[in-house]
Scaffold this active site. Structure first.
Site, PDB file in Angstrom:
ATOM      1  N   HIS A 136      13.088  46.713  81.156  1.00 31.95           N
ATOM      2  CA  HIS A 136      14.049  47.005  82.216  1.00 31.95           C
ATOM      3  C   HIS A 136      15.011  45.840  82.328  1.00 31.95           C
ATOM      4  O   HIS A 136      14.609  44.699  82.191  1.00 31.95           O
ATOM      5  CB  HIS A 136      13.324  47.219  83.553  1.00 31.95           C
ATOM      6  CG  HIS A 136      14.183  47.910  84.563  1.00 31.95           C
ATOM      7  ND1 HIS A 136      15.062  47.225  85.356  1.00 31.95           N
ATOM      8  CD2 HIS A 136      14.320  49.225  84.861  1.00 31.95           C
ATOM      9  CE1 HIS A 136      15.696  48.100  86.120  1.00 31.95           C
ATOM     10  NE2 HIS A 136      15.278  49.309  85.836  1.00 31.95           N
ATOM     11  N   ASP A 163       9.822  55.415  84.176  1.00 29.22           N
ATOM     12  CA  ASP A 163       9.840  56.616  83.369  1.00 29.22           C
ATOM     13  C   ASP A 163       8.698  56.707  82.375  1.00 29.22           C
ATOM     14  O   ASP A 163       8.530  57.720  81.701  1.00 29.22           O
ATOM     15  CB  ASP A 163      11.191  56.744  82.654  1.00 29.22           C
ATOM     16  CG  ASP A 163      12.243  57.207  83.639  1.00 29.22           C
ATOM     17  OD1 ASP A 163      11.861  57.930  84.574  1.00 29.22           O
ATOM     18  OD2 ASP A 163      13.411  56.827  83.491  1.00 29.22           O
TER      19      ASP A 163
HETATM   20  N1  ACO Z   1      10.806  48.350  72.804  1.00 33.39           N
HETATM   21  C1  ACO Z   1      10.892  47.300  71.950  1.00 33.39           C
HETATM   22  N2  ACO Z   1      11.651  46.211  72.173  1.00 33.39           N
HETATM   23  C2  ACO Z   1      12.380  46.167  73.287  1.00 33.39           C
HETATM   24  C3  ACO Z   1      12.360  47.220  74.232  1.00 33.39           C
HETATM   25  C4  ACO Z   1      11.524  48.324  73.964  1.00 33.39           C
HETATM   26  N3  ACO Z   1      11.469  49.361  74.831  1.00 33.39           N
HETATM   27  N4  ACO Z   1      13.185  46.919  75.268  1.00 33.39           N
HETATM   28  C5  ACO Z   1      13.729  45.726  74.975  1.00 33.39           C
HETATM   29  N5  ACO Z   1      13.220  45.254  73.781  1.00 33.39           N
HETATM   30  C6  ACO Z   1      13.515  43.960  73.179  1.00 33.39           C
HETATM   31  C7  ACO Z   1      14.900  43.927  72.564  1.00 33.39           C
HETATM   32  O1  ACO Z   1      14.877  44.339  71.216  1.00 33.39           O
HETATM   33  C8  ACO Z   1      15.274  42.477  72.731  1.00 33.39           C
HETATM   34  O2  ACO Z   1      14.580  41.755  71.730  1.00 33.39           O
HETATM   35  P1  ACO Z   1      15.270  40.434  71.055  1.00 33.39           P
HETATM   36  O3  ACO Z   1      15.383  39.454  72.183  1.00 33.39           O
HETATM   37  O4  ACO Z   1      14.332  40.040  69.979  1.00 33.39           O
HETATM   38  O5  ACO Z   1      16.611  40.897  70.557  1.00 33.39           O
HETATM   39  C9  ACO Z   1      14.661  42.111  74.078  1.00 33.39           C
HETATM   40  O6  ACO Z   1      13.539  42.991  74.232  1.00 33.39           O
HETATM   41  C10 ACO Z   1      15.608  42.252  75.263  1.00 33.39           C
HETATM   42  O7  ACO Z   1      16.091  43.610  75.270  1.00 33.39           O
HETATM   43  P2  ACO Z   1      17.562  44.044  75.680  1.00 33.39           P
HETATM   44  O8  ACO Z   1      17.898  45.306  74.967  1.00 33.39           O
HETATM   45  O9  ACO Z   1      18.498  42.896  75.536  1.00 33.39           O
HETATM   46  O10 ACO Z   1      17.370  44.320  77.230  1.00 33.39           O
HETATM   47  P3  ACO Z   1      18.318  45.150  78.145  1.00 33.39           P
HETATM   48  O11 ACO Z   1      18.138  44.622  79.504  1.00 33.39           O
HETATM   49  O12 ACO Z   1      19.711  45.187  77.603  1.00 33.39           O
HETATM   50  O13 ACO Z   1      17.758  46.656  78.030  1.00 33.39           O
HETATM   51  C11 ACO Z   1      16.530  48.622  78.443  1.00 33.39           C
HETATM   52  C12 ACO Z   1      16.946  47.241  78.978  1.00 33.39           C
HETATM   53  C13 ACO Z   1      17.778  49.427  78.044  1.00 33.39           C
HETATM   54  C14 ACO Z   1      15.822  49.384  79.565  1.00 33.39           C
HETATM   55  C15 ACO Z   1      15.599  48.432  77.233  1.00 33.39           C
HETATM   56  O14 ACO Z   1      14.436  47.726  77.628  1.00 33.39           O
HETATM   57  C16 ACO Z   1      15.205  49.762  76.578  1.00 33.39           C
HETATM   58  O15 ACO Z   1      15.943  50.272  75.737  1.00 33.39           O
HETATM   59  N6  ACO Z   1      14.019  50.344  76.960  1.00 33.39           N
HETATM   60  C17 ACO Z   1      13.608  51.631  76.447  1.00 33.39           C
HETATM   61  C18 ACO Z   1      14.355  52.745  77.163  1.00 33.39           C
HETATM   62  C19 ACO Z   1      13.900  52.944  78.586  1.00 33.39           C
HETATM   63  O16 ACO Z   1      12.696  53.038  78.865  1.00 33.39           O
HETATM   64  N7  ACO Z   1      14.843  53.077  79.497  1.00 33.39           N
HETATM   65  C20 ACO Z   1      14.579  53.364  80.915  1.00 33.39           C
HETATM   66  C21 ACO Z   1      14.925  52.205  81.774  1.00 33.39           C
HETATM   67  S1  ACO Z   1      14.444  52.520  83.433  1.00 33.39           S
HETATM   68  C22 ACO Z   1      15.630  53.567  84.018  1.00 33.39           C
HETATM   69  O17 ACO Z   1      16.772  53.567  83.628  1.00 33.39           O
HETATM   70  C23 ACO Z   1      15.226  54.489  85.019  1.00 33.39           C
END
Ligand code: ACO
Length: 431
Positions: A308, A366
């Site tokens: 998140h 979620d």
């Molecule tokens: N699985 C694997 N790796 C992940 C995940 C994941 N679900 N989420 C983040 N990471 C990793 C990224 O690859 C990144 O790694 P790095 O530092 O080696 O490059 C690091 O964690 C930081 O991730 P970001 O993408 O920079 O974080 P951001 O805050 O931009 O994204 C998000 C947040 C979009 C929710 C992301 O965690 C994601 O895509 N999760 C899966 C989708 C999801 O569940 N979305 C629902 C969110 S809750 C809602 O909207 C109600």
């Protein structure tokens, strides 16, 4: 407001400015960069708004490091335990919990705005039978501005309130109609003797052929999930609604843009994507393989329902839902729920893996909501629609707050231009 400032010096040209620092009721200090360009000739750069506040808001507070979520000062745990969804809707819209009379009046208004204009029903027939219900929602909600000319003056607070009531009242009807169209059944009219959540289940599952009695366990679960999804401060879809509304677009168009943003799998579409992922994993024996895929920077696969932008400790909504998942599935005859077991296994492996621990990636709201919806026989394509019904309250509360804000201006971000420098047009025969 404090008199604190921060001094900014541009080391390359020596220009200096004092920028005001603000503090909200709680939370980190915020630097006001509004004068930065006029005084220093520079913009800020913050793709994804990692450190940028876009407005003042008194609706919802999140402390992502401590896993706190409050609506109008009330912790989500207390609201989830004691409140009805429309009570929370009133709280988000008007800032205070309603009295008995205020709630009764509000419920009456919402209940008596739940029917759709009969002409609107024709819109559903314009969609292919297998259209995704979210696609239908975007179109039908956007079309509402063609119906309510009587209350479209966005500068009139009473018109804004009427639009909010209409949207909250009609979203369940539109959502259920999208589903009925999808499965080829006749649309079901709302029933005024049922409460908001029971009425939604009635419109989803009743048919003209036999009586349908909403299950109280299912109604309670929907009430809880709607409360947990009702608002989440400046998330992607709410920011989309605010940005669309900043041009003084009508509220129905703004909401349609919010629904479109919510649908993305990185946001509200994640609940559907979680179940797709769990189905793909299929068995606990495959969990390690998928964890490896999620950690591979060259593989686009992510653990859906994990991570998140704001929560870097735990998502308090996920903690509540996880517990309810246990209770609900235990209370159902089919308590041996392999999907939930698989989700728990995946969670256990991820939470003990250094990659996820280091990056503070925890299950979000979620991760579990789809499992509950599935147990309630809500089809997967409706998961994000359920989210949209609940979030309509937050979207409307933010839109009303923004329209009332004396600082409100059209949203217009700047950019770092990386295209060509100036060049001359080349005639066709010289290219
Ligand atoms: N699985 C694997 N790796 C992940 C995940 C994941 N679900 N989420 C983040 N990471 C990793 C990224 O690859 C990144 O790694 P790095 O530092 O080696 O490059 C690091 O964690 C930081 O991730 P970001 O993408 O920079 O974080 P951001 O805050 O931009 O994204 C998000 C947040 C979009 C929710 C992301 O965690 C994601 O895509 N999760 C899966 C989708 C999801 O569940 N979305 C629902 C969110 S809750 C809602 O909207 C109600």
């Amino acid at each position: 407001m404090s008199n604190k400032t921060i001094t900014l010096i541009n080391n390359s040209d020596g220009r200096k400015t004092e920028l005001p620092l603000y503090k909200g009721t709680i939370g980190p200090e915020v630097m006001d960069i509004g004068k930065l360009y006029s005084e220093m000739g520079i913009f800020t750069f913050d793709p994804g708004f990692l450190a940028t506040g876009s407005c003042r808001s008194s609706i919802t507070y999140i402390d992502g490091d401590k896993g706190k979520l409050w609506y109008r000062g009330y912790p989500i745990e207390q609201l989830a335990e004691h409140a009805k969804f429309l009570e929370v809707a009133y709280l988000l819209l008007y800032g205070e919990l309603p009295s008995v009379d205020e709630l009764a009046k509000f419920e009456h208004i919402i209940t008596h705005h739940s029917m759709l204009n009969e002409t609107l029903k024709n819109f559903f027939d314009g969609f292919h039978y297998n259209a995704h219900p979210m696609a239908v929602m975007v179109g039908v909600v956007g079309s509402l501005s063609a119906f309510y000319h009587d209350s479209l003056d966005v500068n009139n607070p009473r018109h804004r309130e009427i639009s909010a009531h209409r949207m909250i009242a009609k979203m369940p009807t539109i959502a259920a109609a999208s589903y009925k169209h999808n499965i080829g059944e006749p649309l079901v009219y709302p029933r005024n003797d049922l409460d908001y959540c029971a009425n939604f289940l009635h419109m989803m599952f009743a048919t003209p052929c036999e009586e349908y009695i909403p299950d109280p366990v299912a109604t309670k679960a929907v009430n809880l999930l709607f409360i947990l999804h009702a608002d989440h401060e400046q998330n992607a879809s709410t920011s989309t609604v605010r940005l669309a509304g900043s041009s003084h677009a009508n509220p129905f168009a703004c909401l349609a843009s919010g629904i479109a943003s919510l649908w993305g799998p990185s946001h509200g579409g994640a609940n559907e994507a979680v179940l797709d992922m769990l189905n793909k994993i299929g068995d606990a024996a495959n969990v390690d393989k998928f964890i490896l895929k999620a950690k591979d920077p060259n593989d686009p696969f992510r653990l859906m329902g994990f991570g998140h932008r704001v929560y870097k400790n735990h998502d308090p909504r996920a903690t509540i839902i996880r517990k309810v998942c246990h209770e609900l599935l235990d209370s159902m005859t089919d308590s041996d729920n392999p999907t939930f077991e698989l989700a728990l296994k995946l969670e256990e492996v991820a939470l003990s893996d250094e990659y996820f621990v280091e990056r503070k990636l925890y299950p979000n709201v979620d991760f579990y909501s789809g499992i509950i919806y599935r147990a309630l026989n809500i089809p997967r394509s409706m998961f994000t629609v359920m989210f949209a019904i609940a979030r309509t309250v937050g979207w409307m509360a933010h839109w009303m707050e923004m329209m009332d804000d004396p600082d409100q201006r059209i949203g217009r971000p700047r950019q770092i231009y990386t295209g060509h420098d100036l060049r001359d047009y080349v005639p066709m025969d010289k290219r």
